[in-house]
Motif scaffolding. Sequence first.
Motif, PDB file in Angstrom:
ATOM      1  N   ILE A  46      11.553  46.146  96.964  1.00 12.56           N
ATOM      2  CA  ILE A  46      12.074  46.287  95.603  1.00 12.56           C
ATOM      3  C   ILE A  46      11.237  47.275  94.789  1.00 12.56           C
ATOM      4  N   LEU A  47       9.913  47.129  94.866  1.00 14.42           N
ATOM      5  CA  LEU A  47       9.026  47.999  94.093  1.00 14.42           C
ATOM      6  C   LEU A  47       9.150  49.461  94.537  1.00 14.42           C
ATOM      7  N   VAL A  48       9.264  49.677  95.848  1.00 17.70           N
ATOM      8  CA  VAL A  48       9.352  51.039  96.367  1.00 17.70           C
ATOM      9  C   VAL A  48      10.709  51.660  96.055  1.00 17.70           C
ATOM     10  N   CYS A  49      11.786  50.929  96.299  1.00 16.27           N
ATOM     11  CA  CYS A  49      13.136  51.467  96.112  1.00 16.27           C
ATOM     12  C   CYS A  49      13.429  51.813  94.657  1.00 16.27           C
ATOM     13  N   PHE A  50      12.948  50.984  93.748  1.00 17.88           N
ATOM     14  CA  PHE A  50      13.216  51.208  92.328  1.00 17.88           C
ATOM     15  C   PHE A  50      12.047  51.874  91.604  1.00 17.88           C
ATOM     16  N   ARG A  51      11.043  52.281  92.396  1.00 19.74           N
ATOM     17  CA  ARG A  51       9.875  52.994  91.860  1.00 19.74           C
ATOM     18  C   ARG A  51       9.243  52.253  90.680  1.00 19.74           C
ATOM     19  N   ILE A  52       9.021  50.980  90.884  1.00 23.61           N
ATOM     20  CA  ILE A  52       8.415  50.133  89.855  1.00 23.61           C
ATOM     21  C   ILE A  52       6.900  50.135  90.062  1.00 23.61           C
ATOM     22  N   PRO A  53       6.125  50.505  89.060  1.00 21.04           N
ATOM     23  CA  PRO A  53       4.661  50.509  89.209  1.00 21.04           C
ATOM     24  C   PRO A  53       4.129  49.119  89.558  1.00 21.04           C
ATOM     25  N   PHE A  54       3.175  49.084  90.446  1.00 18.40           N
ATOM     26  CA  PHE A  54       2.604  47.807  90.868  1.00 18.40           C
ATOM     27  C   PHE A  54       1.964  47.083  89.684  1.00 18.40           C
ATOM     28  N   GLU A  55       1.404  47.841  88.745  1.00 15.54           N
ATOM     29  CA  GLU A  55       0.744  47.229  87.576  1.00 15.54           C
ATOM     30  C   GLU A  55       1.732  46.405  86.765  1.00 15.54           C
ATOM     31  N   ASP A  56       2.991  46.886  86.676  1.00 12.06           N
ATOM     32  CA  ASP A  56       4.008  46.138  85.930  1.00 12.06           C
ATOM     33  C   ASP A  56       4.321  44.808  86.619  1.00 12.06           C
ATOM     34  N   PHE A  57       4.416  44.851  87.932  1.00 17.43           N
ATOM     35  CA  PHE A  57       4.677  43.626  88.681  1.00 17.43           C
ATOM     36  C   PHE A  57       3.488  42.668  88.595  1.00 17.43           C
ATOM     37  N   LYS A  58       2.287  43.216  88.644  1.00 18.17           N
ATOM     38  CA  LYS A  58       1.076  42.400  88.692  1.00 18.17           C
ATOM     39  C   LYS A  58       0.875  41.589  87.413  1.00 18.17           C
ATOM     40  N   ARG A  59       1.371  42.082  86.284  1.00 21.45           N
ATOM     41  CA  ARG A  59       1.181  41.353  85.031  1.00 21.45           C
ATOM     42  C   ARG A  59       1.750  39.940  85.110  1.00 21.45           C
ATOM     43  N   GLY A  60       2.912  39.815  85.729  1.00 21.61           N
ATOM     44  CA  GLY A  60       3.518  38.498  85.853  1.00 21.61           C
ATOM     45  C   GLY A  60       3.022  37.741  87.060  1.00 21.61           C
ATOM     46  N   ALA A  61       2.768  38.466  88.144  1.00 22.47           N
ATOM     47  CA  ALA A  61       2.318  37.819  89.373  1.00 22.47           C
ATOM     48  C   ALA A  61       0.957  37.156  89.192  1.00 22.47           C
ATOM     49  N   ASP A  62       0.146  37.697  88.279  1.00 23.76           N
ATOM     50  CA  ASP A  62      -1.184  37.120  88.042  1.00 23.76           C
ATOM     51  C   ASP A  62      -1.100  35.681  87.524  1.00 23.76           C
ATOM     52  N   VAL A  63       0.040  35.358  86.902  1.00 25.37           N
ATOM     53  CA  VAL A  63       0.219  33.989  86.401  1.00 25.37           C
ATOM     54  C   VAL A  63       0.187  33.005  87.573  1.00 25.37           C
ATOM     55  N   LEU A  64       0.800  33.413  88.685  1.00 22.72           N
ATOM     56  CA  LEU A  64       0.818  32.549  89.873  1.00 22.72           C
ATOM     57  C   LEU A  64      -0.570  32.401  90.482  1.00 22.72           C
ATOM     58  N   THR A  65      -1.399  33.414  90.290  1.00 22.92           N
ATOM     59  CA  THR A  65      -2.759  33.357  90.832  1.00 22.92           C
ATOM     60  C   THR A  65      -3.542  32.191  90.227  1.00 22.92           C
ATOM     61  N   LEU A  66      -3.224  31.864  88.979  1.00 19.44           N
ATOM     62  CA  LEU A  66      -3.907  30.755  88.317  1.00 19.44           C
ATOM     63  C   LEU A  66      -3.630  29.420  89.013  1.00 19.44           C
ATOM     64  N   LEU A  67      -2.515  29.353  89.737  1.00 20.48           N
ATOM     65  CA  LEU A  67      -2.145  28.109  90.414  1.00 20.48           C
ATOM     66  C   LEU A  67      -2.864  27.928  91.741  1.00 20.48           C
ATOM     67  N   LEU A  68      -3.558  28.980  92.203  1.00 17.33           N
ATOM     68  CA  LEU A  68      -4.262  28.873  93.479  1.00 17.33           C
ATOM     69  C   LEU A  68      -5.377  27.829  93.428  1.00 17.33           C
ATOM     70  N   GLY A  69      -6.022  27.741  92.260  1.00 17.69           N
ATOM     71  CA  GLY A  69      -7.098  26.751  92.103  1.00 17.69           C
ATOM     72  C   GLY A  69      -6.599  25.328  92.313  1.00 17.69           C
ATOM     73  N   PRO A  70      -5.598  24.889  91.515  1.00 17.55           N
ATOM     74  CA  PRO A  70      -5.058  23.535  91.719  1.00 17.55           C
ATOM     75  C   PRO A  70      -4.484  23.317  93.117  1.00 17.55           C
ATOM     76  N   ALA A  71      -3.867  24.367  93.695  1.00 21.29           N
ATOM     77  CA  ALA A  71      -3.308  24.236  95.045  1.00 21.29           C
ATOM     78  C   ALA A  71      -4.406  23.993  96.069  1.00 21.29           C
ATOM     79  N   THR A  72      -5.537  24.670  95.891  1.00 20.15           N
ATOM     80  CA  THR A  72      -6.660  24.484  96.817  1.00 20.15           C
ATOM     81  C   THR A  72      -7.261  23.095  96.674  1.00 20.15           C
ATOM     82  N   VAL A  73      -7.394  22.644  95.435  1.00 18.76           N
ATOM     83  CA  VAL A  73      -7.932  21.306  95.186  1.00 18.76           C
ATOM     84  C   VAL A  73      -7.010  20.247  95.798  1.00 18.76           C
ATOM     85  N   ALA A  74      -5.695  20.521  95.785  1.00 20.84           N
ATOM     86  CA  ALA A  74      -4.729  19.567  96.330  1.00 20.84           C
ATOM     87  C   ALA A  74      -4.926  19.327  97.817  1.00 20.84           C
TER      88      ALA A  74
END
Length: 229
Positions: A46-74
């Motif tokens: 999707i990012l390559v075909c529509f030429r979407i900068p990775f930085e734009d995608f990363k802004r939202g994806a970073d929210v999921l990174t916050l869940l890695l802590g609780p997932a690891t503790v689980a």
Amino acid sequence: MTNSILQHPLFGLSLSVISYAFANLLYQRWRFMHPLFVCTGFIILILVCFRIPFEDFKRGADVLTLLLGPATVALGVPLFKYRVLIRTNLARVLLSVLAGSITGIGASAAIVGLLGGSQSIILSMLPKSVSSPISIEIAVRLGGIPELTAVLTTITGLFGSMFGTRILSWLRIRDDISIGIALGTAAHGIGTAKVLKDSERQGGFAGLSMAICGIMTSILFIPIYMWLK
């Protein structure tokens, strides 16, 4: 208008969730298609075909990174649930993880060396079997390429989760403890997440093995680091 939508944190978050849901549907039909592998490939497409900068995608994806802590503790839940069984088999776990850690390091060096890889590639490959935060830090200390280590670590986890249990089945290894130790040692968090879906007992031993493997591998690299320096 389009740029404002792409730059909004909800874009990256929504794309990640929708891609994973789609990948999970495919996984229900074709079990060899690991959701993380398909999801990652779909997002890259999707990012390559529509030429979407990775930085734009990363802004939202970073929210999921916050869940890695609780997932690891689980992962501690199955550890507590099977604490008696783990205590009984602790020596087996320690010896197996130690053997797996040494084999992983040795096999990585041998394969890349035989293929004519440079020293930096070898050093980047060595810690691939432990979780990304540990493997990247080890690669930095050794003088490897941390970006390459991150990719190799992810590929290792994906390969282990996609084919690990199948290979063990071919070898007639089917008990939960052995499968959990093998996947946790060789395929870190991605492999652990996979076996946790199959069996909570496998997930408990995989989580324990992943943690011990991270500690043992870090210790094993101390003499390697001193030798290189």
